[in-house]
Each structure stands twice: as structure tokens, then as C-alpha cells.
Motif scaffolding. Structure first.
Motif, PDB file in Angstrom:
ATOM      1  N   ASP A  59       0.804  -1.220   0.000  1.00  0.00           N
ATOM      2  CA  ASP A  59       0.000   0.000   0.000  1.00  0.00           C
ATOM      3  C   ASP A  59       0.839   1.273   0.000  1.00  0.00           C
ATOM      4  N   HIS A  60       2.154   1.126  -0.092  1.00  0.00           N
ATOM      5  CA  HIS A  60       3.018   2.308  -0.076  1.00  0.00           C
ATOM      6  C   HIS A  60       2.924   3.055  -1.399  1.00  0.00           C
ATOM      7  N   ASP A  61       3.065   4.347  -1.333  1.00  0.00           N
ATOM      8  CA  ASP A  61       2.936   5.211  -2.504  1.00  0.00           C
ATOM      9  C   ASP A  61       4.105   4.957  -3.461  1.00  0.00           C
ATOM     10  N   PRO A  62       3.831   4.530  -4.707  1.00  0.00           N
ATOM     11  CA  PRO A  62       4.929   4.295  -5.658  1.00  0.00           C
ATOM     12  C   PRO A  62       5.779   5.539  -5.905  1.00  0.00           C
ATOM     13  N   ALA A  63       5.196   6.724  -5.739  1.00  0.00           N
ATOM     14  CA  ALA A  63       5.935   7.959  -5.975  1.00  0.00           C
ATOM     15  C   ALA A  63       7.063   8.154  -4.969  1.00  0.00           C
ATOM     16  N   ARG A  64       6.996   7.439  -3.848  1.00  0.00           N
ATOM     17  CA  ARG A  64       8.057   7.567  -2.835  1.00  0.00           C
ATOM     18  C   ARG A  64       9.287   6.740  -3.172  1.00  0.00           C
ATOM     19  N   VAL A  65       9.189   5.842  -4.153  1.00  0.00           N
ATOM     20  CA  VAL A  65      10.336   4.988  -4.508  1.00  0.00           C
ATOM     21  C   VAL A  65      11.348   5.826  -5.274  1.00  0.00           C
ATOM     22  N   ALA A  66      12.482   6.062  -4.631  1.00  0.00           N
ATOM     23  CA  ALA A  66      13.512   6.938  -5.194  1.00  0.00           C
ATOM     24  C   ALA A  66      14.623   6.173  -5.894  1.00  0.00           C
ATOM     25  N   ALA A  67      14.721   4.864  -5.674  1.00  0.00           N
ATOM     26  CA  ALA A  67      15.793   4.084  -6.296  1.00  0.00           C
ATOM     27  C   ALA A  67      15.384   2.632  -6.356  1.00  0.00           C
ATOM     28  N   GLY A  68      15.927   1.937  -7.335  1.00  0.00           N
ATOM     29  CA  GLY A  68      15.637   0.512  -7.468  1.00  0.00           C
ATOM     30  C   GLY A  68      16.730  -0.210  -8.223  1.00  0.00           C
ATOM     31  N   MET A  69      16.907  -1.458  -7.891  1.00  0.00           N
ATOM     32  CA  MET A  69      17.884  -2.322  -8.577  1.00  0.00           C
ATOM     33  C   MET A  69      17.233  -3.669  -8.810  1.00  0.00           C
ATOM     34  N   ILE A  70      17.316  -4.146 -10.044  1.00  0.00           N
ATOM     35  CA  ILE A  70      16.839  -5.480 -10.383  1.00  0.00           C
ATOM     36  C   ILE A  70      18.036  -6.301 -10.849  1.00  0.00           C
ATOM     37  N   GLY A  71      18.378  -7.325 -10.087  1.00  0.00           N
ATOM     38  CA  GLY A  71      19.435  -8.247 -10.479  1.00  0.00           C
ATOM     39  C   GLY A  71      18.826  -9.381 -11.278  1.00  0.00           C
ATOM     40  N   MET A  72      19.231  -9.524 -12.536  1.00  0.00           N
ATOM     41  CA  MET A  72      18.573 -10.467 -13.441  1.00  0.00           C
ATOM     42  C   MET A  72      19.574 -11.489 -13.981  1.00  0.00           C
ATOM     43  N   ALA A  73      19.323 -12.752 -13.703  1.00  0.00           N
ATOM     44  CA  ALA A  73      20.129 -13.817 -14.298  1.00  0.00           C
ATOM     45  C   ALA A  73      19.955 -13.769 -15.811  1.00  0.00           C
ATOM     46  N   GLY A  74      21.077 -13.857 -16.535  1.00  0.00           N
ATOM     47  CA  GLY A  74      21.029 -13.868 -17.991  1.00  0.00           C
ATOM     48  C   GLY A  74      21.017 -12.500 -18.635  1.00  0.00           C
ATOM     49  N   SER A  75      21.006 -11.431 -17.850  1.00  0.00           N
ATOM     50  CA  SER A  75      20.870 -10.090 -18.429  1.00  0.00           C
ATOM     51  C   SER A  75      22.113  -9.631 -19.174  1.00  0.00           C
ATOM     52  N   ALA A  76      23.289 -10.121 -18.773  1.00  0.00           N
ATOM     53  CA  ALA A  76      24.523  -9.662 -19.418  1.00  0.00           C
ATOM     54  C   ALA A  76      24.584 -10.047 -20.887  1.00  0.00           C
ATOM     55  N   ALA A  77      23.965 -11.170 -21.242  1.00  0.00           N
ATOM     56  CA  ALA A  77      24.025 -11.643 -22.631  1.00  0.00           C
ATOM     57  C   ALA A  77      23.082 -10.882 -23.546  1.00  0.00           C
ATOM     58  N   VAL A  78      22.020 -10.320 -22.988  1.00  0.00           N
ATOM     59  CA  VAL A  78      21.011  -9.611 -23.807  1.00  0.00           C
ATOM     60  C   VAL A  78      20.628  -8.307 -23.101  1.00  0.00           C
ATOM     61  N   PRO A  79      21.550  -7.354 -23.008  1.00  0.00           N
ATOM     62  CA  PRO A  79      21.287  -6.143 -22.204  1.00  0.00           C
ATOM     63  C   PRO A  79      20.099  -5.325 -22.672  1.00  0.00           C
ATOM     64  N   GLN A  80      19.883  -5.210 -23.980  1.00  0.00           N
ATOM     65  CA  GLN A  80      18.758  -4.408 -24.461  1.00  0.00           C
ATOM     66  C   GLN A  80      17.422  -5.060 -24.111  1.00  0.00           C
ATOM     67  N   LYS A  81      17.355  -6.373 -24.273  1.00  0.00           N
ATOM     68  CA  LYS A  81      16.138  -7.090 -23.907  1.00  0.00           C
ATOM     69  C   LYS A  81      15.894  -6.993 -22.408  1.00  0.00           C
ATOM     70  N   ALA A  82      16.964  -7.125 -21.626  1.00  0.00           N
ATOM     71  CA  ALA A  82      16.832  -7.030 -20.174  1.00  0.00           C
ATOM     72  C   ALA A  82      16.318  -5.658 -19.769  1.00  0.00           C
ATOM     73  N   ARG A  83      16.809  -4.614 -20.438  1.00  0.00           N
ATOM     74  CA  ARG A  83      16.337  -3.267 -20.126  1.00  0.00           C
ATOM     75  C   ARG A  83      14.851  -3.123 -20.428  1.00  0.00           C
ATOM     76  N   ARG A  84      14.401  -3.659 -21.558  1.00  0.00           N
ATOM     77  CA  ARG A  84      12.970  -3.573 -21.896  1.00  0.00           C
ATOM     78  C   ARG A  84      12.120  -4.306 -20.878  1.00  0.00           C
ATOM     79  N   VAL A  85      12.562  -5.495 -20.483  1.00  0.00           N
ATOM     80  CA  VAL A  85      11.806  -6.287 -19.514  1.00  0.00           C
ATOM     81  C   VAL A  85      11.746  -5.565 -18.167  1.00  0.00           C
ATOM     82  N   ALA A  86      12.884  -5.034 -17.716  1.00  0.00           N
ATOM     83  CA  ALA A  86      12.928  -4.350 -16.422  1.00  0.00           C
ATOM     84  C   ALA A  86      12.057  -3.105 -16.429  1.00  0.00           C
ATOM     85  N   ASP A  87      12.133  -2.321 -17.496  1.00  0.00           N
ATOM     86  CA  ASP A  87      11.325  -1.101 -17.559  1.00  0.00           C
ATOM     87  C   ASP A  87       9.834  -1.429 -17.595  1.00  0.00           C
ATOM     88  N   THR A  88       9.474  -2.465 -18.343  1.00  0.00           N
ATOM     89  CA  THR A  88       8.069  -2.862 -18.400  1.00  0.00           C
ATOM     90  C   THR A  88       7.578  -3.329 -17.035  1.00  0.00           C
TER      91      THR A  88
END
Length: 325
Positions: A59-88
Motif C-alpha cells: 500500500d506504499h505510494d509508488p511515488a516515494r520509490v527513489a531508487a531501485g535495482m533489479i538483479g537479473m540472471a542472464g541479463s549480461a548476454a542480452v542487455p537491451q532485452k533485459a532493459r525492456r523487460v525491467a522497464d516494463t
């Protein structure tokens, strides 16, 4: 002004885990969903990651989230795809902006590291080592998959145990308790009447990653004193130490991660002893990688990190139930 919040997530092939903290490191919520590996997960990786983030946000306000990190297995091999998935995923959770992305190695190291410069040795389904400078990955060894590498991993142990079992049944190798153990595990009914052929058929029906489920059988036989299993386990531990040696000679910090090295047992005990002797530093067993994602997010956002915060955060994530507060 409301206190800023930080989201971190650990995304693998079978699960996506997330946690929400305030700037002081207090855990406010946790979430879990199906896997989001951009290369191997079924279904909707972005949707799965977004679901874990939403559950952690509660129930916390999403606007209060000032930073985030997503550690994704396999992301190094396909960085552009990983960025699209993370942003979505970020948008599906109702968040604005864009999270930082790291690999599973980045957050595993950050979870246990006592400083920015050091080495990670990870052994679970696969096996890999990585050197870090200022929390940035600078060199790695192995992590090449079951066919070409991952020496000392659970899959490697399982395959070596299976090979030893078949060789014993075939008369090409020494007798070993692994022969009966593997038959009992994979082909107890012996549909062909020839346990060698039964094991061949059973092994090819199993996806390679699941052969790691045979590792406990190999380790158990070694504990019981079977010399063949003992040689396999010894070779695997030696390989893991060698893998770590490739990326650094005298690391300031050595973090052990992955199920083989974080679960108490023969492999974890031996590797811990061997790396202590080899590198002259006491290794740290990595806690929940989500802690690493949160610490990385705090550092990236230039939030102050008091000396006691990493330990408090790791302890909280080890004991906090999956709930919102």
C-alpha cells in the motif's frame, strides 16, 4: 516530505523476489512471483517481475520509490532485452522512471561483500567466479553452462556421478555405490532389464539443469566412504577453488554464493576450508541476494550507508516474513 523508499529484486529462472525498504534499511514489504530470466523463463518475465515488485510495494505510494535495482540472471548476454523487460516490469508495478539493472553475480557479491573489491565464487546449478572492483564486475571465469564448463557445480557433480555409475555397470570403471543409487533414483523399475540402458534413457529424458538434483546422491555416497564418489567430490571442490583462483590471487573479500556453498554439507565445508588456505582470507557466505540488490540501489542513488546497515538489512531479510507493514 515523505521519506524515500528503495526497491530491490533478485530475478532468476524459477522465481522473482523483491523487497522494499526505507532509507534507514527497515524492511517494509516483500514479494515473490514466478521466474523472470530473460532467456529461459516461461510465460511473461516482465509480468512476473512486476508482480513481485507490486507485492513488495503493498500500500506504499509508488511515488516515494527513489531508487531501485533489479538483479537479473542472464541479463549480461542480452542487455537491451533485459532493459525492456525491467522497464516494463517497473511500469506494471505502478512505478515511474527506470530501475538500475545488474546481473545475478552483481547482487550476490553485494549481498555478502565486506568491501567493494573482492571475489565472488558461486556454485549451484552452475558455477562461476567473478572479480569486483568498486562493486563493478571486472573479470569472470566459467559460468559456461553444463556442456562446456560449470565445473564443480551441482549439474557437474550429477553428471560425473551418473557417468561413474554407468561405467561401473558396464565393467569399464571401478565398482561404486553410485551404480545402485543412480538406478534406484532414475530407473527403479528397470523397463529394459539392462540398468545401463535404463540409465541412458532416463538421463536423456531429464533437462540438463535438473541433473543437478543428482548431486546430493553423489555427496551422500562420498560421506558414506565410497571412493569413487569421494574422488568426484574432491575433483569438484578443487575445480571451484581453481575457478576462483583465475580471477584473483589475494582478494580482500571472498563471497561464497549458490546452494552448494551456502547450504551446510561436505562441499560447502571443503570449499570454505580450501579457499581459506588458498587465499588467506575467511570467506563470507552470501545471504539473500535481494539484500545485495537493495544495497546496490542505495549506493547507486548516493544514499548514506551507515556501517551497521548491511548487517541489519541482511538479518532482517533472513527473518522477515513475506508481508507488508
Amino acid at each position: 516530505m515523505s521519506e524515500p523508499l528503495v526497491l530491490g529484486a533478485d530475478v532468476g529462472g524459477t522465481s522473482a523476489k523483491a523487497a522494499l525498504i526505507d532509507a534507514s534499511g527497515r524492511v517494509l514489504g516483500r514479494g515473490r512471483a514466478a521466474g523472470g530470466n530473460v532467456n529461459s523463463s516461461d510465460g511473461d518475465p516482465a509480468g512476473n517481475i512486476g508482480a513481485a515488485l507490486r507485492e513488495a510495494l503493498g500500500d506504499h505510494d509508488p511515488a516515494r520509490v527513489a531508487a531501485g535495482m533489479i538483479g537479473m540472471a542472464g541479463s549480461a548476454a542480452v542487455p537491451q532485452k533485459a532493459r525492456r523487460v525491467a522497464d516494463t516490469a517497473w511500469q506494471l508495478a505502478g512505478l515511474t522512471g527506470s530501475p538500475r539493472i545488474g546481473t545475478d553475480l552483481d547482487i550476490a557479491y553485494a549481498a555478502g561483500a565486506t568491501g567493494g573489491d573482492g571475489v565472488l565464487l558461486l556454485a549451484g546449478t552452475g558455477a562461476v567466479s567473478a572479480a569486483f572492483t568498486g562493486y563493478r564486475l571486472t573479470k569472470r571465469c566459467d559460468g559456461l553452462g553444463w556442456l562446456l564448463g560449470d565445473e564443480g557445480s551441482a549439474v557437474w557433480l550429477g553428471i560425473e556421478g551418473l557417468r561413474a555409475a554407468v561405467a561401473a555397470l558396464d565393467g569399464r570403471g571401478p565398482e561404486t555405490a553410485l551404480a545402485a543409487a543412480m538406478v534406484a533414483r532414475l530407473a527403479p523399475a528397470s523397463p529394459t532389464g539392462d540398468p545401463r540402458q535404463d540409465l541412458v534413457a532416463a538421463a536423456f529424458r531429464v533437462p540438463p539443469a535438473r541433473l543437478g538434483e543428482l548431486a546430493p546422491t553423489v555427496v551422500a555416497a562420498a560421506v558414506e566412504g565410497d571412493p569413487v564418489a569421494e574422488r568426484i567430490v574432491t575433483a569438484g571442490c578443487t575445480a571451484l577453488v581453481r575457478t576462483a583462483s583465475v580471477v584473483a590471487d589475494r582478494p580482500r573479500c571472498l563471497v561464497l554464493a549458490g546452494s552448494l556453498l551456502t547450504t551446510p554439507g561436505l562441499v560447502a565445508q571443503r570449499v570454505r576450508t580450501d579457499v581459506t588456505v588458498r587465499f588467506g582470507v575467511e570467506p563470507v557466505v552470501a545471504p539473500d541476494p535481494v539484500a545485495g540488490a537493495l544495497l546496490a540501489a542505495l549506493r547507486a542513488a548516493d544514499f548514506p550507508i551507515p556501517p551497521d546497515l548491511p548487517a541489519r538489512l541482511r538479518a532482517a531479510l533472513d527473518t522477515t516474513a513475506v508481508r507488508q507493514s
